[in-house]
Every structure is written in structure tokens, then in C-alpha cells.
Design a protein around this motif. Structure first.
Motif, PDB file in Angstrom:
ATOM      1  N   SER A  26       0.828  -1.200   0.000  1.00 37.08           N
ATOM      2  CA  SER A  26       0.000   0.000   0.000  1.00 37.08           C
ATOM      3  C   SER A  26       0.867   1.257   0.000  1.00 37.08           C
ATOM      4  CB  SER A  26      -0.941   0.013   1.213  1.00 37.08           C
ATOM      5  OG  SER A  26      -0.198   0.049   2.417  1.00 37.08           O
ATOM      6  N   LEU A  27       0.357   2.285  -0.645  1.00 33.59           N
ATOM      7  CA  LEU A  27       1.039   3.572  -0.717  1.00 33.59           C
ATOM      8  C   LEU A  27       0.113   4.655  -0.187  1.00 33.59           C
ATOM      9  CD1 LEU A  27       3.918   3.623  -2.012  1.00 33.59           C
ATOM     10  CD2 LEU A  27       2.496   1.806  -2.979  1.00 33.59           C
ATOM     11  N   ILE A  28       0.657   5.542   0.622  1.00 31.43           N
ATOM     12  CA  ILE A  28      -0.075   6.699   1.108  1.00 31.43           C
ATOM     13  C   ILE A  28       0.630   7.952   0.612  1.00 31.43           C
ATOM     14  CG2 ILE A  28      -0.882   7.952   3.132  1.00 31.43           C
ATOM     15  CD1 ILE A  28      -0.834   5.344   4.674  1.00 31.43           C
ATOM     16  N   ALA A  30       0.574  11.843   1.128  1.00 30.77           N
ATOM     17  CA  ALA A  30       0.085  12.923   1.987  1.00 30.77           C
ATOM     18  C   ALA A  30       0.707  14.218   1.505  1.00 30.77           C
ATOM     19  CB  ALA A  30       0.438  12.657   3.444  1.00 30.77           C
ATOM     20  N   TYR A  40      -4.905  13.313   1.241  1.00 33.91           N
ATOM     21  CA  TYR A  40      -4.354  11.987   1.482  1.00 33.91           C
ATOM     22  C   TYR A  40      -4.901  11.062   0.403  1.00 33.91           C
ATOM     23  CZ  TYR A  40      -3.022  13.703   6.094  1.00 33.91           C
ATOM     24  OH  TYR A  40      -2.472  14.420   7.112  1.00 33.91           O
ATOM     25  N   LEU A  41      -4.000  10.398  -0.324  1.00 34.69           N
ATOM     26  CA  LEU A  41      -4.391   9.472  -1.377  1.00 34.69           C
ATOM     27  C   LEU A  41      -3.854   8.089  -1.041  1.00 34.69           C
ATOM     28  CD1 LEU A  41      -3.512  11.700  -4.476  1.00 34.69           C
ATOM     29  CD2 LEU A  41      -5.735  11.468  -3.354  1.00 34.69           C
ATOM     30  N   PHE A  42      -4.632   7.056  -1.361  1.00 35.56           N
ATOM     31  CA  PHE A  42      -4.258   5.684  -1.052  1.00 35.56           C
ATOM     32  C   PHE A  42      -4.254   4.851  -2.330  1.00 35.56           C
ATOM     33  CE2 PHE A  42      -6.168   7.565   2.663  1.00 35.56           C
ATOM     34  CZ  PHE A  42      -5.352   7.165   3.704  1.00 35.56           C
ATOM     35  N   TYR A  51       3.191   1.019  -8.765  1.00 37.33           N
ATOM     36  CA  TYR A  51       2.036   1.819  -8.350  1.00 37.33           C
ATOM     37  C   TYR A  51       1.948   3.068  -9.222  1.00 37.33           C
ATOM     38  CZ  TYR A  51       5.256   4.973  -5.838  1.00 37.33           C
ATOM     39  OH  TYR A  51       6.255   5.860  -5.514  1.00 37.33           O
ATOM     40  N   SER A  66       4.570   7.240   1.423  1.00 37.71           N
ATOM     41  CA  SER A  66       4.834   6.260   2.474  1.00 37.71           C
ATOM     42  C   SER A  66       4.352   4.879   2.047  1.00 37.71           C
ATOM     43  CB  SER A  66       4.129   6.658   3.774  1.00 37.71           C
ATOM     44  OG  SER A  66       4.508   7.955   4.194  1.00 37.71           O
ATOM     45  N   GLN A  68       3.719   0.801   2.705  1.00 38.82           N
ATOM     46  CA  GLN A  68       3.420  -0.037   3.865  1.00 38.82           C
ATOM     47  C   GLN A  68       3.017  -1.437   3.413  1.00 38.82           C
ATOM     48  OE1 GLN A  68       0.282   1.919   6.041  1.00 38.82           O
ATOM     49  NE2 GLN A  68       1.573   3.607   6.708  1.00 38.82           N
ATOM     50  N   THR A 160      10.475   6.826   3.815  1.00 31.64           N
ATOM     51  CA  THR A 160       9.486   7.547   3.024  1.00 31.64           C
ATOM     52  C   THR A 160      10.240   8.444   2.050  1.00 31.64           C
ATOM     53  OG1 THR A 160       9.348   9.413   4.571  1.00 31.64           O
ATOM     54  CG2 THR A 160       7.853   7.550   4.957  1.00 31.64           C
TER      55      THR A 160
END
Length: 211
Positions: A26-28, A30, A40-42, A51, A66, A68, A160
Motif C-alpha cells: 500500500s502507498l499513502i 500525503a 491523502y491518497l491511497f 504503483y 509512504s 506499507q 518515506t
């Protein structure tokens, strides 16, 4: 009121040191911008570990990326990893790679000690169901250069990416993915990757002849 011509694309890949892409990471994203609220995008990586956030943020924004992934802690972990970590601690066979030393730092103490062996053994025995003081995967900015490859903990390595005042699309925001506890590199990262034994040795067994 922001048109696509003023929006930037963010893309990259989560990949192990063995060039295996990490699926379902997963990528965040911010970020902040003077003209719009903080955002904030996911998103998630595909089967190749790639991605993409297409036309995702306005130019001029400040951004933090970031990665995860924190599931299946036993992936790639076996008693052979315990042996290799122990040999590293004793100085008999150093791991010799900063990413492998980060993998061996099971308890997240920024060092490799016998406490890491104890924590990993508890996971293997089922006493733990996850890493109490760490995540299943860790990530390092691929562009980062360790000042001392014999000690990756000498300074805080970037997990990050931070980009200030973006003025163009960023398509190579890549990270090295590290499976905690897996120091022989056989963790499965996606359906494209089949596990391989990266070390070999001889095991001697003594049994009694009771015939």
C-alpha cells in the motif's frame, strides 16, 4: 477548479534487492498546497510491484510518499534465518549487505543482536503471531546511499520519500522492499515470483542403530 494540465502523476515500484516486485503493497500520498486543502491518497502495487497515481496532485504541492505492508510475518522466515543471523552476530559469516542487516533487525532496535534471534524464534514457534516491535515489511528509498554499508543503522535511513514544490510528474519514486526476518531472500513477493533457496550447506545427523 484545477485542470489536469496542472496536475502531476506519481509512480514507482516496490522491489526487493533481488529485483522481485512486491504485490499488494500500500502507498499513502500525503500532501499540502497553498491553494487547496491538505490531501491523502491511497493506492496499491500491482503484481509487478508498480504503483501509479495518475494526475493526482497539483503542481506546487509538497508531498510525502509512504509505502506499507504488514501481513504474513512468517513469509520467508525459517530456522535457517536464525542460523544466518547467529553467524552474523558471532562474526563467523557477516551478512555483508545493509538490506539483509535491516531484515535481521527483527525487534526494530537499530542493531542486530541475540534479542532478534529470540523474537524470531518466538514467531516461528507460534508464540507470536506478528512482530511486536516491527512490521512485516520495511522500505528504503532506492536512491538512498548508506554512508557505511557495514552498519546501515549509523544514520536514520529514509523509509518515506518527501518531495517539495512539485513542478512535474515523478515516475521513478522507487523503494527497496525488505522482508523482516528473511535474511536468505526466499520470501514470496507475488505470484510471479517463486521462492528460491539462496544458500546451501551440509547438515550432519547422528542416529542410533537399534536394529
Amino acid at each position: 477548479g484545477i485542470c489536469s494540465s496542472t496536475m502531476g502523476t506519481i509512480a514507482g515500484q516496490l522491489q526487493t534487492k533481488y529485483w522481485h516486485g512486491l504485490d499488494d503493497g500500500s502507498l499513502i500520498l500525503a500532501g499540502s498546497h497553498p491553494a487547496v486543502p491538505s490531501f491523502y491518497l491511497f493506492g496499491f502495487t500491482n503484481i509487478e510491484g508498480k504503483y501509479l497515481f495518475s494526475n493526482a496532485l497539483p503542481y506546487g504541492a509538497n508531498l510525502t510518499i509512504s509505502p506499507q505492508k504488514d501481513n504474513d510475518p512468517l513469509n520467508g522466515v525459517s530456522t535457517f534465518d536464525l542460523v544466518l543471523i547467529n553467524k552474523h552476530i558471532l562474526g563467523n559469516t557477516p551478512l555483508g549487505d545493509p538490506y539483509l542487516m535491516i531484515a535481521a533487525d527483527v525487534n526494530g532496535s537499530r542493531s542486530v543482536t541475540t534479542f532478534d534471534i529470540v523474537e524470531l524464534r518466538k514467531l516461528i514457534l507460534g508464540i507470536y503471531t506478528d512482530f511486536p516491535s516491527n512490521t512485516s515489511w520495511r522500505f528504503v528509498d532506492k536512491n538512498y546511499t548508506f554512508p557505511n554499508t557495514a552498519n546501515p543503522f549509523q544514520e536514520i535511513f529514509p523509509e518515506t520519500k518527501q518531495i517539495a514544490n512539485i513542478q512535474s510528474s515523478k515516475l521513478q519514486e522507487n523503494f527497496i522492499a525488505i522482508k523482516t526476518g528473511d535474511v536468505n531472500g526466499n520470501a514470496v513477493t507475488s505470484s510471479l515470483h517463486q521462492p528460491q533457496d539462496r544458500s546451501q550447506g551440509t547438515a550432519l545427523f547422528e542416529v542410533s542403530n537399534s536394529g
